[in-house]
Scaffold this motif. Structure first.
Motif, PDB file in Angstrom:
ATOM      1  N   SER A  95      24.680  44.887 -69.769  1.00 47.92           N
ATOM      2  CA  SER A  95      23.466  44.834 -70.577  1.00 47.92           C
ATOM      3  C   SER A  95      22.634  46.030 -70.136  1.00 47.92           C
ATOM      4  O   SER A  95      21.845  46.732 -71.044  1.00 47.92           O
ATOM      5  N   TRP A 124      28.211  33.736 -79.984  1.00 45.69           N
ATOM      6  CA  TRP A 124      26.813  33.743 -79.968  1.00 45.69           C
ATOM      7  C   TRP A 124      26.467  35.079 -78.966  1.00 45.69           C
ATOM      8  O   TRP A 124      25.014  35.183 -79.064  1.00 45.69           O
ATOM      9  N   VAL A 125      27.231  35.145 -78.163  1.00 45.08           N
ATOM     10  CA  VAL A 125      26.987  36.263 -77.005  1.00 45.08           C
ATOM     11  C   VAL A 125      26.474  37.304 -77.904  1.00 45.08           C
ATOM     12  O   VAL A 125      25.200  38.113 -77.343  1.00 45.08           O
ATOM     13  N   PHE A 126      27.170  38.042 -78.749  1.00 44.20           N
ATOM     14  CA  PHE A 126      26.818  39.135 -79.532  1.00 44.20           C
ATOM     15  C   PHE A 126      26.370  39.104 -80.738  1.00 44.20           C
ATOM     16  O   PHE A 126      25.865  39.885 -81.575  1.00 44.20           O
ATOM     17  N   PRO A 177      22.243  39.753 -80.900  1.00 45.50           N
ATOM     18  CA  PRO A 177      22.088  41.330 -80.724  1.00 45.50           C
ATOM     19  C   PRO A 177      22.519  41.791 -81.788  1.00 45.50           C
ATOM     20  O   PRO A 177      21.743  43.062 -82.024  1.00 45.50           O
ATOM     21  N   THR A 179      16.322  44.287 -76.656  1.00 43.51           N
ATOM     22  CA  THR A 179      17.410  42.948 -76.803  1.00 43.51           C
ATOM     23  C   THR A 179      18.071  43.072 -75.614  1.00 43.51           C
ATOM     24  O   THR A 179      18.115  41.731 -74.920  1.00 43.51           O
ATOM     25  N   PRO A 180      18.884  43.932 -75.177  1.00 38.05           N
ATOM     26  CA  PRO A 180      19.763  43.654 -73.922  1.00 38.05           C
ATOM     27  C   PRO A 180      18.880  43.671 -72.782  1.00 38.05           C
ATOM     28  O   PRO A 180      19.034  43.084 -71.498  1.00 38.05           O
ATOM     29  N   GLY A 240      18.144  40.212 -72.122  1.00 36.62           N
ATOM     30  CA  GLY A 240      19.108  39.633 -71.316  1.00 36.62           C
ATOM     31  C   GLY A 240      19.040  39.782 -69.949  1.00 36.62           C
ATOM     32  O   GLY A 240      19.661  38.837 -69.273  1.00 36.62           O
ATOM     33  N   THR A 282      18.541  31.634 -79.007  1.00 35.63           N
ATOM     34  CA  THR A 282      18.779  32.258 -80.057  1.00 35.63           C
ATOM     35  C   THR A 282      18.461  31.775 -81.145  1.00 35.63           C
ATOM     36  O   THR A 282      18.026  32.708 -82.106  1.00 35.63           O
ATOM     37  N   TYR A 289      21.321  36.199 -75.853  1.00 30.58           N
ATOM     38  CA  TYR A 289      22.545  36.983 -75.197  1.00 30.58           C
ATOM     39  C   TYR A 289      22.743  36.821 -73.643  1.00 30.58           C
ATOM     40  O   TYR A 289      23.814  36.540 -73.289  1.00 30.58           O
ATOM     41  N   CYS A 305      23.734  33.263 -72.925  1.00 28.32           N
ATOM     42  CA  CYS A 305      25.347  33.016 -73.025  1.00 28.32           C
ATOM     43  C   CYS A 305      26.338  33.669 -72.426  1.00 28.32           C
ATOM     44  O   CYS A 305      27.326  33.281 -72.100  1.00 28.32           O
ATOM     45  N   SER A 320      33.765  36.624 -78.191  1.00 29.93           N
ATOM     46  CA  SER A 320      32.399  36.953 -78.018  1.00 29.93           C
ATOM     47  C   SER A 320      32.179  38.128 -79.003  1.00 29.93           C
ATOM     48  O   SER A 320      31.099  38.039 -79.791  1.00 29.93           O
TER      49      SER A 320
END
Length: 415
Positions: A163, A240-242, A245, A275-276, A279, A305, A335, A338, A366
């Motif tokens: 991240s 849904w991890v990526f 994002p 965004t990250p 996270g 999300t 993100y 998840c 992912s």
């Protein structure tokens, strides 16, 4: 006289082995940061490629997606290679491929065709690094190399480094592209410097796989033990991890940048940092939720999300950059939750001799989420972007319903 030296040696030896232990995983962590940086430096330059090279939106999103074609095979091959050849050797090889890919991207303004192999090799390098690096960090965090309190905490550290690379890579590239000459060349220089520093640091970290580890009969029957819970508990959440994002990086800025008047590249860079970054900020929340029940982390990630996607749809409908930035923060928080859930679950499910392989499968599923922007581009010919984003939010909620069905609720809290 020899007797007087013996106690000193016996007392000094434990201090020499314990003191450097917390630093080993930090040395390897630079590899994961470099991986995240390489993946995201291109994301903030999408608008610049359209403006300076005349690339269409379909071409830039296709270049965004071709990364996956290199990444997934590298993920699946990197796990077994890391188990056989060692974490450090495979991770450093992935770093070398990633640096080569960056060099190819730097030639893009002169030879645009090289952007395609550049993005493909970016995926190959990232996939190799993700598999070997994340497992290496987890092992360096645990005894006898480190002092992480639980396997889940050790596993989550690689996600934090990733991240950090995501957050800084896109922002740095956008700032250089906005104000420096030769923007699509100089924007990639920081990654080469980071890669060199990461290689020097990681070379000093110990290898955690014994040389020529024997193939025992225990490795065979252990695989089916984790296969069913992996499919039920990890596979539904992993894309849904990526997915969130990727939509924040590649889709949202283009939907709201009509009001930015020359600041589109910087805005895109801010989005790729926020965004990250969000996270990273939710990491303490992820730890608390995981301590109660691992599924709680996944449920929170999917809910956040879905909220980010709905807000993104609203921002796109009214061309509101501020609302889109808040939506990107929510997608980043989703993100972070998840990815923490996925890495924790994998660490709990996999025995040591299958950890690299199962981690590779998690990252492979992912990164399918990175195909989402291309899907939005294809569907935009028939549907308005706000409607598409709303539909994706509904899919996130349906995933949550699947995850919480009675057959999947047997996951126990971490001890």
């Amino acid at each position: 006289m020899p007797l007087s030296h013996t106690p000193t040696a016996q007392v000094a030896a434990p201090a020499a082995t314990v003191a450097p232990a917390p630093r080993h995983w930090l040395r390897a962590g630079g590899l994961m940061a470099a991986s995240g940086w390489s993946a995201n430096q291109y994301s903030s330059l999408l608008g610049a490629y359209r403006a300076h090279l005349g690339l269409t939106a379909a071409t830039t999103t296709a270049l965004f997606a071709v990364y996956i074609l290199g990444l997934i095979p590298a993920l699946l091959a990197g796990g077994p290679l890391a188990d056989r050849l060692g974490r450090r050797r495979v991770a450093l090889a992935g770093l070398g491929v990633s640096a080569l890919a960056t060099c190819l991207l730097m030639t893009g303004p002169a030879v645009p065709a090289l952007l395609w192999p550049g993005r493909f090799l970016t995926g190959v390098g990232a996939g190799t690094l993700l598999t070997a690096g994340s497992v290496w960090i987890k092992e360096l965090s645990a005894a006898p190399y480190g002092t992480a309190p639980t396997p889940g905490a050790a596993a989550r550290r690689s996600g934090l480094f990733l991240s950090a690379g995501f957050a800084t890579g896109g922002l740095a590239a956008s700032l250089i592209a906005q104000w420096a000459p030769h923007p699509m060349v100089l924007a990639y220089v920081p990654h080469l410097a980071l890669s060199a520093a990461a290689a020097l640091s990681a070379a000093r970290a110990p290898e955690t796989v014994p040389a020529r580890a024997p193939h025992t009969g225990a490795a065979g029957p252990a695989a089916p033990v984790h296969r069913v819970p992996f499919r039920r508990l990890v596979v539904p959440v992993a894309p849904w991890v990526f997915a969130g994002p990727a939509l924040a990086f590649a889709v949202l800025p283009g939907l709201v940048d009509a009001r930015l008047h020359g600041w589109q590249t910087v805005y895109a860079g801010v989005v790729t940092a926020v965004t990250p970054g969000a996270g990273l900020l939710v990491a303490p929340l992820a730890r608390r939720l995981t301590a109660r029940h691992r599924l709680a982390t996944a449920a929170a990630g999917l809910l956040v999300t879905a909220a980010g996607l709905l807000l993104g749809a609203l921002a796109a409908a009214h061309a509101q950059p501020a609302a889109a930035l808040l939506a990107a923060a929510l997608l980043g928080a989703g993100y972070g939750l998840c990815v923490a859930y996925g890495l924790t679950e994998v660490a709990a499910l996999a025995p040591p001799h299958h950890l690299a392989g199962l981690t590779a499968r998690f990252w492979a599923v992912s990164y399918l989420g990175f195909l989402t922007p291309y899907g939005v581009t294809v569907l935009s010919g028939a549907f308005a972007p706000p409607a598409i984003l709303t539909g994706v939010a509904v899919l996130a909620l349906l995933t949550l319903a699947v995850l919480l069905r009675p057959g999947a609720r047997h996951s126990a809290p971490l001890s």
